[in-house]
Design a protein around this motif. Structure first.
Motif, PDB file in Angstrom:
ATOM      1  N   LYS A 200      38.412  43.421  43.033  1.00 53.08           N
ATOM      2  CA  LYS A 200      37.157  43.348  43.787  1.00 53.08           C
ATOM      3  C   LYS A 200      36.495  44.730  43.875  1.00 53.08           C
ATOM      4  O   LYS A 200      35.285  44.868  43.644  1.00 53.08           O
ATOM      5  CB  LYS A 200      37.432  42.816  45.195  1.00 53.08           C
ATOM      6  CG  LYS A 200      36.257  42.936  46.173  1.00 53.08           C
ATOM      7  CD  LYS A 200      36.670  42.533  47.574  1.00 53.08           C
ATOM      8  CE  LYS A 200      35.590  42.853  48.600  1.00 53.08           C
ATOM      9  NZ  LYS A 200      34.390  42.025  48.443  1.00 53.08           N
ATOM     10  N   LEU A 201      37.278  45.746  44.186  1.00 48.27           N
ATOM     11  CA  LEU A 201      36.725  47.081  44.375  1.00 48.27           C
ATOM     12  C   LEU A 201      36.244  47.699  43.064  1.00 48.27           C
ATOM     13  O   LEU A 201      35.225  48.405  43.033  1.00 48.27           O
ATOM     14  CB  LEU A 201      37.770  47.992  45.021  1.00 48.27           C
ATOM     15  CG  LEU A 201      38.207  47.605  46.447  1.00 48.27           C
ATOM     16  CD1 LEU A 201      39.279  48.556  46.952  1.00 48.27           C
ATOM     17  CD2 LEU A 201      37.025  47.593  47.398  1.00 48.27           C
ATOM     18  N   ILE A 202      36.974  47.436  41.980  1.00 48.26           N
ATOM     19  CA  ILE A 202      36.623  48.052  40.696  1.00 48.26           C
ATOM     20  C   ILE A 202      35.498  47.296  39.993  1.00 48.26           C
ATOM     21  O   ILE A 202      34.515  47.900  39.534  1.00 48.26           O
ATOM     22  CB  ILE A 202      37.862  48.117  39.775  1.00 48.26           C
ATOM     23  CG1 ILE A 202      38.889  49.093  40.355  1.00 48.26           C
ATOM     24  CG2 ILE A 202      37.444  48.561  38.366  1.00 48.26           C
ATOM     25  CD1 ILE A 202      40.157  49.188  39.533  1.00 48.26           C
TER      26      ILE A 202
ATOM     27  N   GLN B 240      43.488  48.422  56.642  1.00 47.10           N
ATOM     28  CA  GLN B 240      44.107  49.226  55.590  1.00 47.10           C
ATOM     29  C   GLN B 240      44.755  50.470  56.170  1.00 47.10           C
ATOM     30  O   GLN B 240      45.835  50.894  55.732  1.00 47.10           O
ATOM     31  CB  GLN B 240      43.066  49.598  54.533  1.00 47.10           C
ATOM     32  CG  GLN B 240      42.451  48.424  53.797  1.00 47.10           C
ATOM     33  CD  GLN B 240      43.472  47.578  53.071  1.00 47.10           C
ATOM     34  OE1 GLN B 240      44.401  48.100  52.449  1.00 47.10           O
ATOM     35  NE2 GLN B 240      43.323  46.261  53.145  1.00 47.10           N
ATOM     36  N   GLU B 241      44.119  51.080  57.173  1.00 50.94           N
ATOM     37  CA  GLU B 241      44.686  52.262  57.813  1.00 50.94           C
ATOM     38  C   GLU B 241      45.960  51.916  58.582  1.00 50.94           C
ATOM     39  O   GLU B 241      46.937  52.675  58.549  1.00 50.94           O
ATOM     40  CB  GLU B 241      43.644  52.896  58.740  1.00 50.94           C
ATOM     41  CG  GLU B 241      42.499  53.548  57.989  1.00 50.94           C
ATOM     42  CD  GLU B 241      41.388  54.042  58.894  1.00 50.94           C
ATOM     43  OE1 GLU B 241      40.595  54.899  58.459  1.00 50.94           O
ATOM     44  OE2 GLU B 241      41.296  53.559  60.045  1.00 50.94           O
ATOM     45  N   LEU B 242      45.969  50.776  59.276  1.00 49.17           N
ATOM     46  CA  LEU B 242      47.177  50.338  59.970  1.00 49.17           C
ATOM     47  C   LEU B 242      48.301  50.070  58.973  1.00 49.17           C
ATOM     48  O   LEU B 242      49.473  50.393  59.232  1.00 49.17           O
ATOM     49  CB  LEU B 242      46.896  49.086  60.798  1.00 49.17           C
ATOM     50  CG  LEU B 242      46.037  49.266  62.054  1.00 49.17           C
ATOM     51  CD1 LEU B 242      45.787  47.914  62.719  1.00 49.17           C
ATOM     52  CD2 LEU B 242      46.706  50.216  63.045  1.00 49.17           C
TER      53      LEU B 242
ATOM     54  N   ALA C 232      54.951  52.112  46.139  1.00 50.71           N
ATOM     55  CA  ALA C 232      53.849  51.661  45.286  1.00 50.71           C
ATOM     56  C   ALA C 232      52.739  51.034  46.128  1.00 50.71           C
ATOM     57  O   ALA C 232      51.546  51.289  45.907  1.00 50.71           O
ATOM     58  CB  ALA C 232      54.362  50.662  44.261  1.00 50.71           C
ATOM     59  N   THR C 233      53.121  50.229  47.122  1.00 51.58           N
ATOM     60  CA  THR C 233      52.129  49.599  48.005  1.00 51.58           C
ATOM     61  C   THR C 233      51.402  50.644  48.835  1.00 51.58           C
ATOM     62  O   THR C 233      50.189  50.546  49.053  1.00 51.58           O
ATOM     63  CB  THR C 233      52.821  48.588  48.947  1.00 51.58           C
ATOM     64  OG1 THR C 233      53.551  47.637  48.168  1.00 51.58           O
ATOM     65  CG2 THR C 233      51.790  47.852  49.793  1.00 51.58           C
ATOM     66  N   PHE C 234      52.131  51.658  49.296  1.00 47.66           N
ATOM     67  CA  PHE C 234      51.531  52.738  50.085  1.00 47.66           C
ATOM     68  C   PHE C 234      50.495  53.502  49.258  1.00 47.66           C
ATOM     69  O   PHE C 234      49.385  53.784  49.748  1.00 47.66           O
ATOM     70  CB  PHE C 234      52.629  53.675  50.564  1.00 47.66           C
ATOM     71  CG  PHE C 234      52.130  54.854  51.367  1.00 47.66           C
ATOM     72  CD1 PHE C 234      51.483  54.663  52.580  1.00 47.66           C
ATOM     73  CD2 PHE C 234      52.309  56.147  50.908  1.00 47.66           C
ATOM     74  CE1 PHE C 234      51.015  55.740  53.317  1.00 47.66           C
ATOM     75  CE2 PHE C 234      51.856  57.227  51.638  1.00 47.66           C
ATOM     76  CZ  PHE C 234      51.206  57.034  52.848  1.00 47.66           C
TER      77      PHE C 234
ATOM     78  N   LEU D 244      46.454  53.696  50.033  1.00 42.93           N
ATOM     79  CA  LEU D 244      45.712  54.962  50.160  1.00 42.93           C
ATOM     80  C   LEU D 244      44.508  54.983  49.226  1.00 42.93           C
ATOM     81  O   LEU D 244      43.431  55.474  49.593  1.00 42.93           O
ATOM     82  CB  LEU D 244      46.627  56.145  49.854  1.00 42.93           C
ATOM     83  CG  LEU D 244      47.715  56.459  50.881  1.00 42.93           C
ATOM     84  CD1 LEU D 244      48.533  57.668  50.434  1.00 42.93           C
ATOM     85  CD2 LEU D 244      47.111  56.716  52.260  1.00 42.93           C
ATOM     86  N   TRP D 245      44.679  54.412  48.030  1.00 36.75           N
ATOM     87  CA  TRP D 245      43.561  54.343  47.078  1.00 36.75           C
ATOM     88  C   TRP D 245      42.452  53.438  47.613  1.00 36.75           C
ATOM     89  O   TRP D 245      41.268  53.766  47.504  1.00 36.75           O
ATOM     90  CB  TRP D 245      44.066  53.824  45.733  1.00 36.75           C
ATOM     91  CG  TRP D 245      42.985  53.704  44.700  1.00 36.75           C
ATOM     92  CD1 TRP D 245      42.486  54.690  43.909  1.00 36.75           C
ATOM     93  CD2 TRP D 245      42.249  52.518  44.371  1.00 36.75           C
ATOM     94  NE1 TRP D 245      41.486  54.189  43.102  1.00 36.75           N
ATOM     95  CE2 TRP D 245      41.316  52.863  43.363  1.00 36.75           C
ATOM     96  CE3 TRP D 245      42.287  51.203  44.826  1.00 36.75           C
ATOM     97  CZ2 TRP D 245      40.444  51.938  42.812  1.00 36.75           C
ATOM     98  CZ3 TRP D 245      41.415  50.282  44.269  1.00 36.75           C
ATOM     99  CH2 TRP D 245      40.516  50.647  43.273  1.00 36.75           C
TER     100      TRP D 245
END
Length: 272
Positions: A66-68, A81-83, A109-111, A115-116
């Motif tokens: 979605k973002l890309i 996402q921050e939580l 990997a999830t972290f 962050l990305w």
């Protein structure tokens, strides 16, 4: 095919008309039925935890797409996402000092991916971020989770700070999706990729919850003793169940929308 859709529509219409207590009862019965089915279908219940992580990864992949490709973060909660980044960072710290295994690499990997996503929302796609809709105050969950962790945490031989940190990340994970649900509640319309992502979270939470519940049943309660004494073992299970039920209502409307052939999910007022 049409008769099947009509039957599903009739069932969902009947469920929607029921009072809240009846809906809650039906949700509990459905969850128990699903647990019984999984217990007989999946022989090694550790595979449920692997499946939960796989579904979660699939949800993140949808989010990345979605973002890309769409170059928009509309409908996504930066605070969720921050939580997620917070509890993953704490869990990674605990994993390195308490028990390092393959799940540590998966969390890493999830972290990194989280962050990305945060970077993309904050900087690259900031113009499409619905900041006014993402109005859940995260200290409403961070502070209670921290206080609860001070009083209820594992009773292992590890350092007290590490045990409190572990409990904090367990509690925070259980409620980390609340800001995302608030965004969807405020907009009432959820575009497909965001809906797919949140639904994947719901399925992953259920599989993880099923893993813990079935492990407790298989061990005849001995697993709870292995987790420690006091309230901590019960809180671990409660946290898993809370994560599942927080997303249960959304998942119901998602499935209904998919069977109805709707590309955009429209949520009734007060669903999430």
């Amino acid at each position: 095919m049409r008769s099947g859709k009509k039957s599903i529509h009739a069932i969902t219409t009947w469920v929607r008309r029921q009072p809240p207590k009846v809906k809650a009862f039906l949700a509990v019965v459905s969850g128990m039925a699903a647990l019984v089915l999984l217990r007989f279908i999946v022989h090694d219940h550790d595979n449920l935890f692997v499946a939960a992580e796989a579904v979660h990864s699939l949800g993140i992949s949808v989010l990345i797409y979605k973002l890309i490709k769409e170059k928009t973060c509309a409908g996504l909660s930066l605070k969720s996402q921050e939580l997620t980044a917070i509890f993953l960072a704490v869990r990674l710290y605990c994993s390195f000092v308490m028990e390092y295994d393959i799940h540590t690499l998966l969390d890493l990997a999830t972290f990194a991916t989280t962050l990305w996503v945060i970077y993309m929302i904050r900087f690259k796609l900031k113009s499409s971020y619905m900041e006014e809709k993402d109005n859940f105050a995260i200290y409403y969950v961070v502070i209670p989770c921290a206080v609860l962790a001070l009083f209820i945490h594992p009773s292992t031989s590890h350092h007290l700070l590490n045990r409190i940190s572990w409990a904090f990340c367990v509690y925070l994970e259980a409620v980390s999706v609340l800001p995302q649900l608030r965004v969807m509640q405020n907009t009432q319309i959820v575009e497909p990729f965001t809906a797919h992502y949140v639904f994947a979270l719901g399925v992953a939470r259920f599989l993880s919850c099923a893993h813990w519940v079935l492990q407790v049943l298989d061990s005849r309660g001995h697993l709870l003793v292995a987790l420690g004494y006091g309230l901590w073992p019960s809180m671990v299970l409660i946290s898993e169940i809370v994560q599942t039920f927080i997303l249960a209502d959304f998942c119901y409307y998602y499935v209904k929308s998919v069977f109805g052939g709707q590309l955009v999910l429209r949520l009734p007022s007060g669903v999430v």
